[in-house]
Design an enzyme around this catalytic site. Sequence first.
Site, short mmCIF file in Angstrom:
data_model
loop_
_atom_site.label_atom_id
_atom_site.label_comp_id
_atom_site.label_asym_id
_atom_site.label_seq_id
_atom_site.Cartn_x
_atom_site.Cartn_y
_atom_site.Cartn_z
N THR A 11 53.28 27.79 33.45
CA THR A 11 54.41 28.00 32.54
C THR A 11 53.81 28.83 31.43
O THR A 11 52.59 28.82 31.26
CB THR A 11 54.88 26.64 31.96
OG1 THR A 11 55.41 25.84 33.01
CG2 THR A 11 55.94 26.79 30.90
N GLY A 44 56.97 19.31 35.63
CA GLY A 44 58.21 19.14 34.88
C GLY A 44 58.72 17.71 34.90
O GLY A 44 59.20 17.20 33.87
#
Length: 312
Positions: A174, A226
């Site tokens: 990310t 996540g």
Amino acid sequence: MQPKLIIHGGAGSSLKGKGGVESVRRSLNQVIEQVYALLKSGAKASDAVVLGCRLLEDDPRFNAGTGSVLQSDGQIRMSAALMDGTSQRFSGAINVSRVQHPIDLASYLQNSPDRVLSDYGSAELLRELQIPLYNPLTELRLEEWMRERQENFVKTMAGVVAEPELVENAGRGTIGVVVLDSQGNLAVGTSTGGKGFERIGRVSDSAMPAGNYATMHAAVSCTGIGEDIIDECLAARIVVRVTDGFSLHEAMKRTFAEAHKNQRDLGAIALDRTGAIAWGKTSEVLLAAFHDGEKIGDTLDDEGTLTGCVEG
Ligand code: GLY
């Protein structure tokens, strides 16, 4: 006020002995230099965040924009969010395809009455804004997906950094940018290609307040798995602790001790309004770099501790 800046390019397993660390450091430092120069010229925190995210999205090493990982069906779907701490306004796009800079959608949506769009709505908005179609696929990410397909997707996620030496390094890519501008305003942006090899329709933490959150007190961008970030409500949890009176480092220490106990796999970067810069991880390494007003530092060699801080 002296501007402050911290950015990340993901978190994952150790890079030691695998080569490529210096190229990751160079990539991060180049972004720091460009964004810090903009901040020194008096730019707003949210504008600096968007520039930093765009530069990181353009770097094929990182799992966001160009170089995003492929999902189980071989498609790229990206998510991005922007939060301005002063207006305390969140905006984001979820599972958007065929765009060079997903953060631009989040930026546009800051001033829209509908501030978080999913795949279909994001595609419609791209068309309305006449943003040219763009294919973010890279050769290395395609090879990675084809290898995994042969092995029937046994890996739970793709490599954090797309380097020939590092692509085998299972990680949690990310990108994120956190800024305190010269007026004392905080902002944060986060952008991702997701975990890699995931089921169609899976939603990343990056465009949720769990993964990207800011108030006038603190701002946090997360990386990692996540689902773990959502279960800890990581970014909002740290920011609320600071808002309730904890120092940034104390808030990070408590939050990462809890995440470690819960066996999560994640990392975060943070700033508060006093100019304190902090980072934390339960994974082996966090790919983060910062500018403390005087010099650039990074966390690439820090594989031991859960959290670190440079006081404001
Ligand atoms: N943190 C990125 C993701 O799990 O999608």
